[in-house]
Design a protein around this motif. Structure first.
Motif, PDB file in Angstrom:
ATOM      1  N   ASP A  14       0.845  -1.189   0.000  1.00  0.00           N
ATOM      2  CA  ASP A  14       0.000   0.000   0.000  1.00  0.00           C
ATOM      3  C   ASP A  14       0.884   1.244   0.000  1.00  0.00           C
ATOM      4  OD1 ASP A  14      -2.242  -1.581   0.019  1.00  0.00           O
ATOM      5  OD2 ASP A  14      -2.608  -1.380   2.162  1.00  0.00           O
ATOM      6  N   TRP A  15       0.320   2.366  -0.434  1.00  0.00           N
ATOM      7  CA  TRP A  15       1.097   3.590  -0.515  1.00  0.00           C
ATOM      8  C   TRP A  15       1.613   4.023   0.855  1.00  0.00           C
ATOM      9  CZ3 TRP A  15       3.721   5.962  -4.030  1.00  0.00           C
ATOM     10  CH2 TRP A  15       4.256   7.208  -3.721  1.00  0.00           C
ATOM     11  N   ASP A  16       0.814   3.882   1.882  1.00  0.00           N
ATOM     12  CA  ASP A  16       1.195   4.341   3.218  1.00  0.00           C
ATOM     13  C   ASP A  16       2.048   3.329   3.979  1.00  0.00           C
ATOM     14  OD1 ASP A  16      -0.160   6.754   2.873  1.00  0.00           O
ATOM     15  OD2 ASP A  16      -2.050   5.854   3.487  1.00  0.00           O
ATOM     16  N   PHE A  17       2.456   2.258   3.328  1.00  0.00           N
ATOM     17  CA  PHE A  17       3.318   1.249   3.942  1.00  0.00           C
ATOM     18  C   PHE A  17       4.759   1.767   3.926  1.00  0.00           C
ATOM     19  CE2 PHE A  17       5.448  -3.004   3.901  1.00  0.00           C
ATOM     20  CZ  PHE A  17       4.920  -3.468   5.095  1.00  0.00           C
ATOM     21  N   HIS A  18       5.667   1.030   4.525  1.00  0.00           N
ATOM     22  CA  HIS A  18       7.084   1.425   4.538  1.00  0.00           C
ATOM     23  C   HIS A  18       7.567   1.705   3.117  1.00  0.00           C
ATOM     24  CE1 HIS A  18       7.153   0.064   8.650  1.00  0.00           C
ATOM     25  NE2 HIS A  18       6.738  -1.128   8.283  1.00  0.00           N
ATOM     26  N   TRP A  19       8.331   2.782   2.963  1.00  0.00           N
ATOM     27  CA  TRP A  19       8.855   3.194   1.657  1.00  0.00           C
ATOM     28  C   TRP A  19       9.704   2.074   1.065  1.00  0.00           C
ATOM     29  CZ3 TRP A  19       7.476   7.435  -1.005  1.00  0.00           C
ATOM     30  CH2 TRP A  19       8.241   7.800  -2.102  1.00  0.00           C
ATOM     31  N   GLN A  20       9.386   1.672  -0.158  1.00  0.00           N
ATOM     32  CA  GLN A  20      10.087   0.581  -0.829  1.00  0.00           C
ATOM     33  C   GLN A  20      10.344   0.963  -2.276  1.00  0.00           C
ATOM     34  OE1 GLN A  20       8.311  -3.291  -0.228  1.00  0.00           O
ATOM     35  NE2 GLN A  20       7.641  -2.759   1.829  1.00  0.00           N
ATOM     36  N   ILE A  21      10.879   0.012  -3.015  1.00  0.00           N
ATOM     37  CA  ILE A  21      11.213   0.247  -4.424  1.00  0.00           C
ATOM     38  C   ILE A  21       9.982   0.661  -5.224  1.00  0.00           C
ATOM     39  CG2 ILE A  21      10.992  -2.181  -5.130  1.00  0.00           C
ATOM     40  CD1 ILE A  21      13.629   0.314  -6.423  1.00  0.00           C
ATOM     41  N   HIS A  22       8.808   0.145  -4.868  1.00  0.00           N
ATOM     42  CA  HIS A  22       7.559   0.522  -5.542  1.00  0.00           C
ATOM     43  C   HIS A  22       7.360   2.038  -5.489  1.00  0.00           C
ATOM     44  CE1 HIS A  22       7.244  -3.364  -3.579  1.00  0.00           C
ATOM     45  NE2 HIS A  22       6.251  -3.723  -4.367  1.00  0.00           N
ATOM     46  N   HIS A  23       7.504   2.580  -4.281  1.00  0.00           N
ATOM     47  CA  HIS A  23       7.311   4.009  -4.060  1.00  0.00           C
ATOM     48  C   HIS A  23       8.380   4.830  -4.768  1.00  0.00           C
ATOM     49  CE1 HIS A  23       5.697   1.856  -0.517  1.00  0.00           C
ATOM     50  NE2 HIS A  23       4.688   2.696  -0.655  1.00  0.00           N
ATOM     51  N   GLU A  24       9.616   4.381  -4.656  1.00  0.00           N
ATOM     52  CA  GLU A  24      10.740   5.109  -5.253  1.00  0.00           C
ATOM     53  C   GLU A  24      10.601   5.186  -6.771  1.00  0.00           C
ATOM     54  OE1 GLU A  24      13.978   7.441  -5.357  1.00  0.00           O
ATOM     55  OE2 GLU A  24      13.071   6.706  -3.514  1.00  0.00           O
ATOM     56  N   LEU A  25      10.331   4.063  -7.399  1.00  0.00           N
ATOM     57  CA  LEU A  25      10.209   4.040  -8.863  1.00  0.00           C
ATOM     58  C   LEU A  25       9.052   4.901  -9.349  1.00  0.00           C
ATOM     59  CD1 LEU A  25      10.873   0.271  -9.634  1.00  0.00           C
ATOM     60  CD2 LEU A  25      12.272   2.204 -10.367  1.00  0.00           C
ATOM     61  N   PHE A  38      -0.941   4.536  -8.950  1.00  0.00           N
ATOM     62  CA  PHE A  38      -0.403   3.518  -8.054  1.00  0.00           C
ATOM     63  C   PHE A  38      -1.594   2.773  -7.452  1.00  0.00           C
ATOM     64  CE2 PHE A  38       1.153   1.934  -4.016  1.00  0.00           C
ATOM     65  CZ  PHE A  38       2.498   1.647  -4.212  1.00  0.00           C
ATOM     66  N   ILE A  39      -1.803   1.527  -7.878  1.00  0.00           N
ATOM     67  CA  ILE A  39      -2.901   0.716  -7.337  1.00  0.00           C
ATOM     68  C   ILE A  39      -2.369  -0.043  -6.138  1.00  0.00           C
ATOM     69  CG2 ILE A  39      -4.553  -1.133  -7.765  1.00  0.00           C
ATOM     70  CD1 ILE A  39      -4.439  -0.383 -10.741  1.00  0.00           C
ATOM     71  N   GLU A  40      -2.991   0.198  -4.993  1.00  0.00           N
ATOM     72  CA  GLU A  40      -2.527  -0.446  -3.769  1.00  0.00           C
ATOM     73  C   GLU A  40      -2.737  -1.957  -3.829  1.00  0.00           C
ATOM     74  OE1 GLU A  40      -2.502   2.756  -0.311  1.00  0.00           O
ATOM     75  OE2 GLU A  40      -4.547   2.088  -0.778  1.00  0.00           O
TER      76      GLU A  40
END
Length: 162
Positions: A14-25, A38-40
């Motif tokens: 999910d978007w509000d989860f710990h920052w990961q490669i998904h968020h960075e990219l 961004f589909i959670e």
């Protein structure tokens, strides 16, 4: 550098989860002038009792947004879909085409979100159904985790991933 494209991310977090490669990219692609949806996480297994906090958060996110869609930052939208989280059950997949995919199609039409590049972190049947629905110009599968080893219930993903 990729710019001026529409990109749909089928995320495994999910978007509000710990920052990961998904968020960075996806943040980087949005900052470069691409529109990103961004589909959670739609899950690799049916939810259990330990997932109820996440289920409540999804409902809260949906309620606080416009039918699940919100602008997170410039060019970056987050979709917190309500859906039946049973990725391997045929009836849930059929119903999700209406409760999950229909609002997505309407949002894409309203925002002129064209034939997107789809970047998926999930190889589930739900993600594959979504790929068929979106008819992407390009599909990227980013294998960021060994889902089948994450839990006994998630072992069914091996067949879907193959």
């Amino acid at each position: 550098m990729l710019t001026g494209r529409d990109i749909v991310c089928i995320s495994s977090v999910d978007w509000d989860f710990h920052w990961q490669i998904h968020h960075e990219l996806m943040s980087t692609l949005a900052a470069q002038g691409n529109r990103v949806l961004f589909i959670e996480n739609t899950g690799v297994r049916a939810p259990g009792v330990s997932d109820m906090t996440r289920v409540r958060q999804r409902i809260r996110n949906w309620w606080r947004s416009t039918k699940g869609f919100r602008l997170e930052r410039e060019n970056l939208f987050v979709y917190s879909p309500l859906f039946l989280p049973f990725p391997y059950w045929w009836l849930a997949r059929w119903l999700n085409r209406h409760v999950f995919f229909r609002p997505l199609r309407k949002w894409m039409a309203a925002t002129s979100f064209g034939r997107p590049i789809v970047w998926t972190f999930l190889p589930t049947p739900t993600a594959r159904d979504l790929l068929r629905e979106l008819d992407p110009s390009l599909t990227i599968y980013y294998c960021a985790d060994d889902f089948s080893s994450s839990s006994h219930a998630a072992r069914r993903i091996k067949q879907s991933e193959a």
